[in-house]
Design a protein around this motif. Sequence first.
Motif, PDB file in Angstrom:
ATOM      1  N   GLN A 191       0.986   4.274  -2.800  1.00 18.52           N
ATOM      2  CA  GLN A 191       0.867   5.699  -2.495  1.00 18.52           C
ATOM      3  C   GLN A 191       1.984   6.495  -3.162  1.00 18.52           C
ATOM      4  N   ILE A 206      -6.984   2.614  -2.653  1.00 23.63           N
ATOM      5  CA  ILE A 206      -6.076   2.421  -1.514  1.00 23.63           C
ATOM      6  C   ILE A 206      -6.858   2.327  -0.213  1.00 23.63           C
ATOM      7  N   ILE A 219       0.837  -1.209   0.000  1.00 23.84           N
ATOM      8  CA  ILE A 219       0.000   0.000   0.000  1.00 23.84           C
ATOM      9  C   ILE A 219       0.865   1.249   0.000  1.00 23.84           C
ATOM     10  N   LEU A 243      -8.352  -1.041   0.073  1.00 21.25           N
ATOM     11  CA  LEU A 243      -7.308  -2.012   0.409  1.00 21.25           C
ATOM     12  C   LEU A 243      -7.019  -1.973   1.899  1.00 21.25           C
ATOM     13  N   ARG A 244      -6.893  -0.762   2.438  1.00 20.46           N
ATOM     14  CA  ARG A 244      -6.618  -0.608   3.868  1.00 20.46           C
ATOM     15  C   ARG A 244      -7.717  -1.231   4.704  1.00 20.46           C
TER      16      ARG A 244
END
Lengths: 216, 216
Positions: free
Chosen positions: A115, A188, A111, A191-192
């Motif tokens: 970013q 993202i 991740i 995903l987190r």
Amino acid sequence: MLNPAKPSDTNAPSHDQVYRQMRTRIMHGELAPGTALTLRGLGREFGVSMTPAREAIRRLAAEGALTLSSSGRVTTPDLGNDRIEELAALRGLLEPELASRALPRAHIALIDRLQVINQTIAEAISKQDPVAYLRTNLEFHRTLYLRAQAPAMLAMTETVWLQLGPTMCALYGRLRRTEPPQNHRTIIAALRAGDEPGLRLAVRTDVTQGLKMLVG
Amino acid sequence: MLNPAKPSDTNAPSHDQVYRQMRTRIMHGELAPGTALTLRGLGREFGVSMTPAREAIRRLAAEGALTLSSSGRVTTPDLGNDRIEELAALRGLLEPELASRALPRAHIALIDRLQVINQTIAEAISKQDPVAYLRTNLEFHRTLYLRAQAPAMLAMTETVWLQLGPTMCALYGRLRRTEPPQNHRTIIAALRAGDEPGLRLAVRTDVTQGLKMLVG
DNA sequence: GCATAGTTTATGTGATCACAAAATCACCAC
DNA sequence: GTGGTGATTTTGTGATCACATAAACTATGC
């Protein structure tokens, strides 16, 4: 030499080198739709004879990255709207599946890398560099999908990217976007959170919306 | 001559003829996994030199129908279980979509043709002819998917069939099935009823179950 | 000025050759 | 017998050539 396949593999067959360079050029949108290529021209450019150039060309044509006329002449594809929609549908079908398979294996390090790539994308946008934007955008997706451990599915997706390359070149050269990649932030976040349906939707949206505005 | 592209196009480039013949051989499961092919051997077989044979081979390799060793030698692929599962998942992703897109355009004449093909499949099963079974089975699916008007998606699906060809050859040569194609009847019933979710499920089941028993 | 026919050039196709590397085979020592 | 070592054959790679065809150009006639 421990590593037999270095990044710049000078002892690889020359047809493979020609293939790879032309492939990234096309996928990154460096060639406009309808660009004509010739065997002797490519051979001159890469310092090889017609034979390796021919193999590279035919390989790319087999993947849909190039179009062959009936007389064997070869150009980059100039897609119609229906074909673009179809390829967009293919992306919308394949990429959420890849993202979903990558989700259980998406650790923090991945991740973070996403970013960082996302920041590079923002820079490319602010610099109005379409090729850099396309390259880093695909890198974002590929970095995520590599975690899916599904090489055949990823290869098929990259084939779709290849076919869309020249079209993207024409698209991003035309409209000047300034928006930051909001969809990538949503990806993202999903995903987190480990939110699988949200991830599928975010990927599908990101993949579809960029191409919808072209055919409009 | 009104029709420039006859079925048996003798004035087509020879590399294309070699390509097409080898492609159907592989897709129909006539070549076992791991079968070695040579440029000169293929050239002799088709009465051409190495050059057209090489182009045909590389084109097939680009589509995943053939595997190249690091030294350039070429064989039919011998897939591991994970790769088979991945390709099955790809079929389960693509083919329900194609069927769904074909549904609104599926008239009576098409359904009748599918029924006729289905009878041919039953004959191939009763005669214990794996190649004929595989050929007519794929013809059933392709006949349906052609109505989807999605050439890129169909081409991608056929690429998956190609990659699975040798594996199917090994599979159907091993287990001797006698069951008639029940899944195909369910597909036809869903087409008749205009039942889109039922059609998707029936296609997905038909596509997935045949390969699940191989990896087990 | 423009269309058209003829010529010239450019391009893909396929064959053949030389070369290097890999696989196969044969032979021999143990 | 078995394992290794050298010779031989097989095989892919790349270059070059001849040929046919399609594209581009040019000149000519109206």
